[in-house]
Structures are given as structure tokens and as C-alpha cells.
Scaffold this motif. Structure first.
Motif, PDB file in Angstrom:
ATOM      1  N   UNK A 196     -25.806  21.967 -51.502  1.00  0.00           N
ATOM      2  CA  UNK A 196     -26.904  22.023 -52.005  1.00  0.00           C
ATOM      3  C   UNK A 196     -28.083  20.782 -51.119  1.00  0.00           C
ATOM      4  N   UNK A 197     -27.361  19.902 -50.486  1.00  0.00           N
ATOM      5  CA  UNK A 197     -27.997  18.861 -49.883  1.00  0.00           C
ATOM      6  C   UNK A 197     -28.245  19.553 -48.325  1.00  0.00           C
ATOM      7  N   UNK A 198     -27.799  20.646 -48.034  1.00  0.00           N
ATOM      8  CA  UNK A 198     -28.117  21.520 -46.660  1.00  0.00           C
ATOM      9  C   UNK A 198     -28.660  22.866 -46.984  1.00  0.00           C
ATOM     10  N   UNK A 199     -29.825  22.859 -47.461  1.00  0.00           N
ATOM     11  CA  UNK A 199     -30.503  24.220 -48.199  1.00  0.00           C
ATOM     12  C   UNK A 199     -30.573  25.325 -47.199  1.00  0.00           C
ATOM     13  N   UNK A 200     -30.572  24.703 -45.949  1.00  0.00           N
ATOM     14  CA  UNK A 200     -30.814  25.589 -44.713  1.00  0.00           C
ATOM     15  C   UNK A 200     -29.842  26.524 -44.664  1.00  0.00           C
ATOM     16  N   UNK A 201     -28.603  26.369 -45.051  1.00  0.00           N
ATOM     17  CA  UNK A 201     -27.319  27.029 -44.769  1.00  0.00           C
ATOM     18  C   UNK A 201     -27.413  28.211 -45.999  1.00  0.00           C
ATOM     19  N   UNK A 202     -28.053  28.140 -46.996  1.00  0.00           N
ATOM     20  CA  UNK A 202     -27.947  29.042 -48.118  1.00  0.00           C
ATOM     21  C   UNK A 202     -26.692  29.482 -48.431  1.00  0.00           C
ATOM     22  N   UNK A 218     -14.903  15.454 -46.198  1.00  0.00           N
ATOM     23  CA  UNK A 218     -16.241  14.918 -46.324  1.00  0.00           C
ATOM     24  C   UNK A 218     -16.214  13.509 -46.328  1.00  0.00           C
ATOM     25  N   UNK A 219     -15.352  13.005 -47.124  1.00  0.00           N
ATOM     26  CA  UNK A 219     -15.253  11.359 -46.963  1.00  0.00           C
ATOM     27  C   UNK A 219     -15.311  10.955 -45.514  1.00  0.00           C
ATOM     28  N   UNK A 220     -14.449  11.278 -44.680  1.00  0.00           N
ATOM     29  CA  UNK A 220     -14.430  10.721 -43.317  1.00  0.00           C
ATOM     30  C   UNK A 220     -15.689  10.994 -42.522  1.00  0.00           C
ATOM     31  N   UNK A 221     -16.115  12.320 -42.672  1.00  0.00           N
ATOM     32  CA  UNK A 221     -17.457  12.637 -41.942  1.00  0.00           C
ATOM     33  C   UNK A 221     -18.443  11.779 -42.420  1.00  0.00           C
ATOM     34  N   UNK A 222     -18.571  11.652 -43.887  1.00  0.00           N
ATOM     35  CA  UNK A 222     -19.879  10.828 -44.389  1.00  0.00           C
ATOM     36  C   UNK A 222     -19.508   9.515 -43.931  1.00  0.00           C
ATOM     37  N   UNK A 241     -23.111  16.667 -45.179  1.00  0.00           N
ATOM     38  CA  UNK A 241     -23.052  15.147 -45.158  1.00  0.00           C
ATOM     39  C   UNK A 241     -24.228  14.768 -44.640  1.00  0.00           C
ATOM     40  N   UNK A 242     -24.807  15.407 -43.657  1.00  0.00           N
ATOM     41  CA  UNK A 242     -26.224  14.906 -42.941  1.00  0.00           C
ATOM     42  C   UNK A 242     -27.286  14.930 -43.930  1.00  0.00           C
ATOM     43  N   UNK A 243     -27.478  16.065 -44.823  1.00  0.00           N
ATOM     44  CA  UNK A 243     -28.344  16.053 -45.541  1.00  0.00           C
ATOM     45  C   UNK A 243     -28.088  15.376 -46.912  1.00  0.00           C
ATOM     46  N   UNK A 244     -27.083  14.963 -47.198  1.00  0.00           N
ATOM     47  CA  UNK A 244     -26.776  14.112 -48.293  1.00  0.00           C
ATOM     48  C   UNK A 244     -27.188  12.736 -48.054  1.00  0.00           C
ATOM     49  N   UNK A 245     -26.577  12.234 -46.820  1.00  0.00           N
ATOM     50  CA  UNK A 245     -27.231  10.876 -46.354  1.00  0.00           C
ATOM     51  C   UNK A 245     -28.883  10.736 -46.317  1.00  0.00           C
ATOM     52  N   UNK A 246     -29.327  11.786 -45.874  1.00  0.00           N
ATOM     53  CA  UNK A 246     -30.850  11.584 -45.804  1.00  0.00           C
ATOM     54  C   UNK A 246     -31.535  11.612 -47.136  1.00  0.00           C
TER      55      UNK A 246
END
Ligand code: 4NP
Length: 154
Positions: free
Chosen positions: A111-117, A19-23, A141-146
């Protein structure tokens, strides 16, 4: 002062370094390196000083994501300095909250990507499903950054 985001898992060799690297990669692509600082740590101490698991290194390499992290344990400094403490599963989150008080926003990555359920990133240390974990981590990570950009106005 930079906004500090710290990802937390159990061993700090599989999920949170991924997650660190992707973010960090997303932050660099968005040209926000001066505004957002990224790190990771684990709640357990077994792997302190180790590089990421070979499975994590492999998927990051396959996706062209730079990686540079040595495992370390969650400390009081993290609780004090982080603005966002992002856990991979519910156990990590409870361990963070049990470690002391913090002003950080403490949340579950998915929880930052709620679409995944889904709420928890399954541990690939036991399943070896590193590519599946990569997909989940990337979406989180995409949801968290947004979320951070909106909340912090950057
Ligand atoms: P991680 O995976 O929390 O995603 O880094 C694990 C790594 C090591 C162990 C457990 C989970 N372990 O028990 O050693």
C-alpha cells in the motif's frame, strides 16, 4: 528515541527478512541509521531460530544487500515497541491486529507503492518466485521510507 519499523510475514524466513534487509539498506544509504531501527518477525512459530530461506538469501546477495537475521515470532513487545508494523499480506495484518492492541501504524507493504496496483506480497515459499518478490518488496520499501520521512519530518 529511534523510530522502530518491524516487518511481519508468516514464517519470517522469506518475505519479511527480505523487506528488513532491503529497508535497512535504504535507511543506511539515506544516513538515517540513528533515526530508524529495522526488524522483522513472523506470526507462525515453525521456523523460529532459522536463517532466511536460501531463495531470499540468494536474491539479497545478487542485489548486494547485506543480510543478518534469525527468524523469530511476533510478540507483545513488538506490538508495544514498534511505530510501524508492516505486513506482507492481509492474513499477516489480521493476525497482528488479533494479537493485541498497538499504537503502531499497521499497514500492508504494497500500500506504500500504490503504482503497483497490488496489495499483497505473494509468498515465494510456495511459488519460488523470489526475484519477483524482491521487485515488489523493493518498491514497497522505497514508498514506505518516503512515507515515514514525510510523516516523521526526517
Ligand atoms: P514467509 O514464507 O511468510 O514469507 O516467511 C513462509 C515460510 C514458511 C511457511 C509459510 C510461509 N511455512 O508454512 O512453513
Amino acid at each position: 528515541m529511534a523510530i522502530k519499523v518491524t516487518f511481519v510475514c508468516l514464517g519470517n524466513i522469506c518475505r519479511s527478512p527480505m523487506a528488513e534487509a532491503v529497508f535497512q539498506h535504504l535507511v543506511s544509504q539515506a544516513d538515517l541509521e540513528q533515526q530508524i531501527e529495522v526488524d522483522s518477525c513472523g506470526t507462525g512459530s515453525w521456523h523460529i531460530g532459522e536463517e532466511a530461506h536460501s531463495g531470499t538469501q540468494r536474491v539479497l546477495r545478487q542485489h548486494g544487500i547485506p543480510y543478518n537475521h534469525i527468524a523469530r515470532r511476533l510478540s507483545q513487545n513488538d506490538l508495544f515497541q514498534a511505530h510501524y508494523l508492516i505486513a506482507m499480506d492481509q492474513d499477516n495484518m489480521e493476525d497482528i491486529l488479533r494479537s493485541g492492541s498497538t499504537q503502531a501504524e499497521v499497514g500492508l507493504l504494497l500500500d506504500y507503492a500504490p503504482e503497483l496496483n497490488m496489495h499483497e506480497v505473494p509468498d515465494p515459499y510456495y511459488t519460488n518466485r523470489f526475484e519477483e518478490v524482491y521487485r515488489l518488496v523493493e518498491a514497497g520499501c522505497i514508498g514506505l521510507l518516503a512515507h515515514i520521512r514525510k510523516k516523521e519530518g526526517i
